[in-house]
Scaffold this active site. Structure first.
Site, mmCIF file in Angstrom:
data_model
loop_
_atom_site.group_PDB
_atom_site.id
_atom_site.type_symbol
_atom_site.label_atom_id
_atom_site.label_comp_id
_atom_site.label_asym_id
_atom_site.label_seq_id
_atom_site.Cartn_x
_atom_site.Cartn_y
_atom_site.Cartn_z
ATOM 1 N N LYS A 33 0.844 -1.201 0.000
ATOM 2 C CA LYS A 33 0.000 0.000 0.000
ATOM 3 C C LYS A 33 0.878 1.249 0.000
ATOM 4 O O LYS A 33 2.092 1.166 0.247
ATOM 5 C CB LYS A 33 -0.909 -0.017 1.233
ATOM 6 C CG LYS A 33 -0.150 0.014 2.564
ATOM 7 C CD LYS A 33 -1.058 -0.310 3.751
ATOM 8 C CE LYS A 33 -0.272 -0.268 5.046
ATOM 9 N NZ LYS A 33 -1.021 -0.796 6.199
ATOM 10 N N ARG A 128 -11.031 -0.115 14.130
ATOM 11 C CA ARG A 128 -10.616 0.674 12.980
ATOM 12 C C ARG A 128 -11.342 0.171 11.741
ATOM 13 O O ARG A 128 -12.159 0.877 11.169
ATOM 14 C CB ARG A 128 -9.092 0.560 12.827
ATOM 15 C CG ARG A 128 -8.493 1.540 11.867
ATOM 16 C CD ARG A 128 -6.993 1.379 11.766
ATOM 17 N NE ARG A 128 -6.599 0.149 11.090
ATOM 18 C CZ ARG A 128 -5.377 -0.099 10.641
ATOM 19 N NH1 ARG A 128 -4.406 0.791 10.812
ATOM 20 N NH2 ARG A 128 -5.082 -1.212 10.026
ATOM 21 N N TYR A 242 16.327 29.817 9.501
ATOM 22 C CA TYR A 242 15.114 30.470 9.989
ATOM 23 C C TYR A 242 15.136 30.632 11.507
ATOM 24 O O TYR A 242 15.588 29.746 12.229
ATOM 25 C CB TYR A 242 13.881 29.654 9.597
ATOM 26 C CG TYR A 242 13.500 29.804 8.150
ATOM 27 C CD1 TYR A 242 13.164 31.049 7.620
ATOM 28 C CD2 TYR A 242 13.472 28.701 7.312
ATOM 29 C CE1 TYR A 242 12.814 31.179 6.281
ATOM 30 C CE2 TYR A 242 13.120 28.820 5.975
ATOM 31 C CZ TYR A 242 12.796 30.068 5.469
ATOM 32 O OH TYR A 242 12.448 30.192 4.150
ATOM 33 N N MET A 292 12.208 24.022 3.669
ATOM 34 C CA MET A 292 11.415 23.207 2.743
ATOM 35 C C MET A 292 12.310 22.383 1.826
ATOM 36 O O MET A 292 12.026 21.219 1.538
ATOM 37 C CB MET A 292 10.501 24.116 1.905
ATOM 38 C CG MET A 292 9.501 23.338 1.060
ATOM 39 S SD MET A 292 8.456 24.396 0.049
ATOM 40 C CE MET A 292 7.494 25.249 1.291
HETATM 41 C C1 LIG Z 1 -0.226 -1.723 6.925
HETATM 42 C C2 LIG Z 1 -0.840 -3.017 7.295
HETATM 43 C C3 LIG Z 1 -0.059 -4.190 7.367
HETATM 44 C C4 LIG Z 1 1.454 -4.169 7.310
HETATM 45 O O1 LIG Z 1 1.956 -3.690 8.548
HETATM 46 P P1 LIG Z 1 3.527 -3.574 8.850
HETATM 47 O O2 LIG Z 1 3.592 -3.144 10.270
HETATM 48 O O3 LIG Z 1 4.060 -2.541 7.929
HETATM 49 O O4 LIG Z 1 4.113 -4.914 8.616
HETATM 50 C C5 LIG Z 1 -0.730 -5.397 7.545
HETATM 51 N N1 LIG Z 1 -2.069 -5.437 7.690
HETATM 52 C C6 LIG Z 1 -2.840 -4.333 7.680
HETATM 53 C C7 LIG Z 1 -4.307 -4.444 7.855
HETATM 54 C C8 LIG Z 1 -2.248 -3.081 7.488
HETATM 55 O O5 LIG Z 1 -3.014 -1.981 7.483
#
Ligand SMILES: *Cc1c(COP(=O)(O)O)cnc(C)c1O
Length: 346
Positions: A33, A128, A242, A292
């Site tokens: 992802k 969640r 800055y 930046m």
């Molecule tokens: C992001 C995610 C993972 C992977 O988690 P890591 O800690 O990066 O290994 C697995 N399952 C779900 C549902 C996630 O949202």
């Protein structure tokens, strides 16, 4: 070339996947992802598919479509967000497998795409995503009649082996799924290290593939070199950057490198007192606030100023930088942004 250089070792990603796979009897998938944790979903997925990975996970259908385009037909691509309104065509055309999160999503899925593969996501306490026990109890028989290909849940505290939440969620997951005869998945990277009773049929590491904790023995995947644009001599009492945030306590030499918070090198790296870059093996502290596009670095102790200074690499891991930035390596990687000159190594 004046932008930061981002080196991504696809061979190390594949090796990390193989090493995690060797720790479990379960199948090992891969979470790609957020554009493969910022490393490029297409090249990362292709390298993992070539290493033998057959199951990929993304957050939303659009990401799944990009992964499918990269790896072609065959491997399963699961969507954590499930079947969202308007996604039917993407799910069908790219053969994605939504993880159904609610009764509403289940109805939407069977109405729009009857017979199309899907999985189930259960909420075992994280609050969640996924169905809670009561909703699952109501839907279970209907869902099972449609042959889900996977039942999954997610651990809230998986990277902390001592946390009692892990056992609570394991218990809830087994209560909700025992005896159903559907493949199950509970563990991300952290869960793999909690022991085999957390592995079920499939584990789904993300950060471990990209070299992050809690996979201590992971091969580093990412390197970042920042070009030095200018070097200047300071008298004692002169200030840098800055807000006059830094005042030279003695005569100093300061290098300005190309890279800043727009490149995911967030400001706190410069104000927390922990930020550093490396010239070869020699550490150089950052001074002043991160801008930046620029970071200023104390190079007084260097005999020679190199063309680039390294902020990620063999002398500073993603977790070390994350510590300096008071965040986790996941956020460092996914914040790096598009400005780098990227190069991929096998
Ligand atoms: C992001 C995610 C993972 C992977 O988690 P890591 O800690 O990066 O290994 C697995 N399952 C779900 C549902 C996630 O949202």
């Amino acid at each position: 070339m004046s932008t930061g250089r981002l080196h991504i070792d696809l061979g190390a990603i594949a090796d990390n996947w193989r090493a995690l796979d060797a720790m479990t009897q379960a199948e090992t998938g891969a979470v790609v992802k957020a554009d493969g944790y910022g490393m490029g979903a297409a090249p990362v997925s292709l390298a993992l598919a070539q290493a033998g990975c057959r199951r990929f996970f993304v957050a939303v259908a659009e990401e799944g479509a990009a992964v499918r385009q990269a790896i072609g037909p065959g491997p399963m691509i699961c969507v954590f967000g499930g079947h969202m309104a308007g996604d039917a065509a993407l799910i069908r055309d790219h053969q994605l497998t939504p993880m159904i999160n609610s009764v509403d999503q289940m109805l939407r899925h069977v109405e729009a795409l009857p017979g199309h593969p899907f999985g189930i996501q259960l909420d075992t306490g994280m609050n969640r995503l996924g169905m809670e026990p009561a909703e699952w109890a109501a839907l279970r028989d209907i869902a099972l009649a449609q042959n889900p290909v996977l039942i999954m849940s997610h651990l809230a505290c998986g990277e902390d082996p001592a946390h009692s939440m892990n056992m609570q969620q394991l218990h809830a997951f087994t209560q909700m799924t025992d005896g159903l005869n559907v493949p199950r998945s509970l563990s991300a990277t952290g869960g793999i290290f909690l022991g085999t009773n957390y592995h079920f049929d499939l584990v789904r590491p993300g950060i471990g593939l990209y070299g992050g904790l809690p996979f201590i023995d992971a091969k580093p995947v990412v390197g970042i070199d920042l070009p030095v644009i200018q070097v200047r001599e300071l008298d004692a009492g002169e200030t840098v950057g800055y807000a006059n945030y830094f005042t030279a306590p003695h005569p100093m030499r300061v290098a300005t490198v190309s890279g800043g918070y727009a490149d995911g090198l967030i400001r706190i790296i410069g104000t927390g007192g922990l930020g550093q870059v490396h010239a070869g093996d020699i550490a150089c502290p950052t001074v002043g606030k991160v801008s930046m596009d620029l970071i200023t670095v104390d190079v007084t102790h260097l005999a020679e100023i190199p063309d680039t200074l390294s902020i990620l690499g063999r002398n500073q891991s993603i977790d070390t930088l994350a510590g300096a930035a008071q965040t986790i390596s996941h956020e460092i990687l996914t914040s790096l942004g598009a400005r780098y000159t990227r190069s991929y190594h096998e």
